[in-house]
Design an enzyme around this catalytic site. Structure first.
Site, PDB file in Angstrom:
ATOM      1  CD  GLU A   1      51.410  33.827  42.383  1.00 37.15           C
ATOM      2  OE1 GLU A   1      52.324  34.401  41.774  1.00 37.15           O
ATOM      3  OE2 GLU A   1      50.327  33.476  41.839  1.00 37.15           O
TER       4      GLU A   1
ATOM      5  CG  PHE B   1      54.614  46.708  37.213  1.00 36.90           C
ATOM      6  CD1 PHE B   1      53.548  46.456  36.357  1.00 36.90           C
ATOM      7  CD2 PHE B   1      55.535  45.699  37.449  1.00 36.90           C
ATOM      8  CE1 PHE B   1      53.413  45.217  35.750  1.00 36.90           C
ATOM      9  CE2 PHE B   1      55.415  44.463  36.832  1.00 36.90           C
ATOM     10  CZ  PHE B   1      54.335  44.219  35.982  1.00 36.90           C
ATOM     11  CD  GLN B   2      53.889  42.181  39.129  1.00 30.27           C
ATOM     12  OE1 GLN B   2      54.918  41.987  39.770  1.00 30.27           O
ATOM     13  NE2 GLN B   2      53.398  41.292  38.270  1.00 30.27           N
TER      14      GLN B   2
ATOM     15  CE  LYS C   1      63.294  44.544  43.654  1.00 31.85           C
ATOM     16  NZ  LYS C   1      62.894  44.545  42.225  1.00 31.85           N
TER      17      LYS C   1
ATOM     18  CG  MET D   1      26.979  20.471  48.230  1.00 29.32           C
ATOM     19  SD  MET D   1      26.098  19.114  49.048  1.00 29.32           S
ATOM     20  CE  MET D   1      27.442  18.312  49.914  1.00 29.32           C
TER      21      MET D   1
END
Length: 640
Positions: free
Chosen positions: A78, A140-141, A190, A515
């Site tokens: 993602e 969930f999630q 949802k 760096m």
């Protein structure tokens, strides 16, 4: 209900039972919320979307089909969707759009959201969310992504009703691209996705109090013109806001009309061609001596879409100590945040300059132009004496590897003039900004404010999608990356190959976090704690007379495993041949593993928190100190 930017989004959502939110609008085409989202993006003119599906966003993905008008790019993580959308937005000037799921899918987006917020990149980030009745139950999630991103977004929505989706998308698109561009989060439950609604277009926005100022008002333009008339050492300090405003033509004209030199920040590289004699290059921590000196010695500093970042100013109270300041910015919160201006001008940079230039011309017609020849004589002497160099004995590799600066110069010399350059974050980013010969605006894409390692490859994919969309693929995309930065998102080689984005990748492989190693060398007693990557490390076996190399990973094999072309270069001859071959391949991604010296350093340098007057051109040379006397390179109060 669509709740904009709630401080406690989830606890503030009313607990309603399914079916209690009755549909009262019956005009329009009946469809689900998910279908309305897809239709809204199409009606907004969105042509490309990046993302990754998951459970809480599946109704939306179900609504995406072969008849959908926008092209969808499936990424492998993602975070990559966000950075790809950023690269696309910077290359096109349009809003980048990505769609991900809830929970970890949404939290993986926090870094690109923060990155876009720092660099003023217009994004719409659509995240799935659990159903309304599950919010607050640790389902969930489930994750409060509106709350989690609240400090790093321009605006947020939590959408609980299907009927609100077209309006919310209309508002989100407008907010993302207007005023100071930035990311907008649309958290889509949802419940809203599967609910039924009646679709109509266009939608009326409800944005009370949001009305970005674009034109300057009052007497500020005449006040600014008066300061130009009184200045014998003016300087145009041009930032990323000028690039976002498409103000390349206006900046060049202002420099021509006033005679003032131009210096740019990292995000503004390319806004004026490097061959323009008015352009002194990048200023600040790793900028040119001439650009940094101009800022320190000017009597009028004109900040154009810039925010006085610490990497530019060094020690803030020692920055441009003798200058009066004109500050032009579309974000009123930036005016006076770090430096109080004498003339504050709130407005869109291009629009303000279009109005300011005639005002300056009227002033010059009455009072003439100041003589800037002594100012230019001083700056040109600095520019000629303190060029970006890497030809001293201490610059020469001791292990037979390539000089990274030389590699960057060859990439630039052999590239198509219309090339879009993308970088990761680290030494390679600074060398690219210093040594690429930028010829056109919108040709440089990099993570400036947040400094996100792993930004490069997905952003290059987004830029390649943009090139195919807007320029028929005629703008090649070169990514200059480091081996450390590249490995953070290297899985996106799969996306690059399967989505037919023929990016060209130059890995400056020094086998270290370069760096960080440079700072360890200069400030931490050469204690190289946890910075050796061993992915291209030379070593000698007792029974072997020639150096052998660890290859974990073997970047050539990694590229080939993903269907890409993999090349490797140890010598200058191999490097030149690899660059030519990469430039000739346009049907798939090409990766070139350039083995470069791990102890190469980026010069000039101003240590963090130090005054810009302490800029070190090379070890032992600090040209802005009295008589160029050298002192130790020391950190100030600021950190890395």
């Amino acid at each position: 209900m669509a709740t904009p930017t709630p401080l406690q989004a989830f606890s503030g959502v009313p607990k309603t039972h399914a079916g209690s939110d009755k549909q009262t609008i019956v005009d329009g085409e009946k469809m689900t919320g998910a279908q309305a989202l897809v239709r809204s993006l199409e009606d907004l003119g969105v042509q490309d979307v990046f993302g990754l599906p998951g459970g809480a966003i599946l109704p939306v993905y179900h609504a995406i089909n072969d008849n959908t008008k926008f092209r969808f790019t499936l990424v492998r993580h993602e975070q990559a969707a966000g950075h790809a959308a950023e690269g696309y937005a910077v290359a096109t000037g349009r809003v980048g759009v990505c769609i991900v799921t809830s929970g970890p899918g949404a939290t993986n987006m926090i870094t690109p959201i923060a990155d876009a917020n720092m660099d003023s990149v217009p994004l719409i980030v659509i995240t799935g969310q659990v159903g309304v009745n599950a919010i607050g139950t640790d389902a969930f999630q489930e994750a409060d992504i509106v709350g989690a991103t609240y400090p790093v977004v321009k605006h947020s929505y939590l959408v609980t009703r299907a009927q609100d989706i077209p309006r919310v998308l209309t508002e989100a698109h407008y907010i993302a691209r207007s005023g100071r561009p930035g990311p907008v989060v649309v958290d889509l439950t949802k419940t809203a996705q599967v609910g039924e609604m009646y679709y109509s277009w266009p939608q009326r926005m409800i944005l009370p109090g949001y009305s970005p100022v674009t034109k300057a008002h009052g007497r500020v333009l005449s006040d600014a013109a008066k300061l130009f008339a009184q200045s014998y050492r003016p300087l145009l300090y041009v930032g990323g806001g000028a690039s976002r405003s498409n103000a390349s033509k206006e900046v060049a004209e202002l420099a021509e009309v006033t005679g003032a030199p131009i210096v740019t920040t990292l995000p503004a590289r390319g806004i004026v061609p490097d061959q323009n004699p008015k352009n002194l290059g990048m200023l600040g921590m790793h900028g040119t001596v001439a650009a940094t000196a101009a800022a320190q010695r000017c009597d009028l500093l004109v900040a154009i879409g810039a925010r006085f970042d610490d990497r530019v100013t060094g020690k803030l109270d020692a920055f441009a100590p003798g200058a009066r300041v004109i500050h032009i910015d579309i974000d009123p919160a930036e005016i006076g945040k770090n430096r109080a201006p004498d003339v504050p001008i709130v407005g869109d940079v291009a629009t303000v300059l279009q109005d300011l230039i005639p005002e300056i011309k009227r002033s010059q017609a009455i009072g003439g132009k100041p003589n800037l020849k002594p100012w230019w004589d001083e700056l040109n002497a600095l520019r000629e004496r303190y060029t970006i160099r890497y030809d001293e004995p201490e610059d020469q590799p001791t292990d037979g590897t390539l000089q990274p600066q030389w590699v960057v110069e060859q990439l630039s010399a052999k590239a198509d003039p219309s090339t879009i350059w993308v970088s990761g974050v680290g030494q390679h980013q600074m060398w690219a900004a210093q040594l690429i010969d930028f010829k056109k605006p919108h040709s440089w894409i990099s993570s400036g404010g947040l400094g996100t390692m792993g930004f490069g490859l997905p952003a290059a994919i987004g830029a390649s999608v943009a090139s195919a969309r807007d320029f028929g693929g005629k703008k090649p995309v070169w990514l200059i990356d480091g081996d450390g930065s590249f490995q953070m998102t290297s899985e996106e080689l799969a996306t690059a190959f399967l989505d037919h984005t023929p990016v060209k990748i130059a890995i400056l492989n020094n086998s270290v976090y370069g760096m960080v190693r440079q700072w360890q060398t200069l400030f931490y007693d050469q204690h190289y704690s946890q910075t050796n990557l061993l992915d291209g490390e030379a070593h000698n076996e007792a029974e072997e007379s020639t150096p052998q190399f660890f290859d974990v990973p073997d970047f050539v094999k990694l590229a080939e495993a993903y269907g890409c072309v993999g090349l490797r270069a140890f010598t200058k001859e191999e490097a030149l041949a690899a660059i030519d071959k990469a430039n000739s391949i346009n049907d798939r991604p090409v990766l070139v593993d350039f083995r470069v010296w791990k102890d190469a350093m980026v010069w000039p340098m101003v240590a963090a928190g130090a005054s810009n007057d302490d800029v070190t051109y090379r070890p032992g040379t600090q040209p802005l100190r009295p008589h160029g006397e050298a002192g130790p390179v020391e950190l100030g109060e600021a950190g890395f």
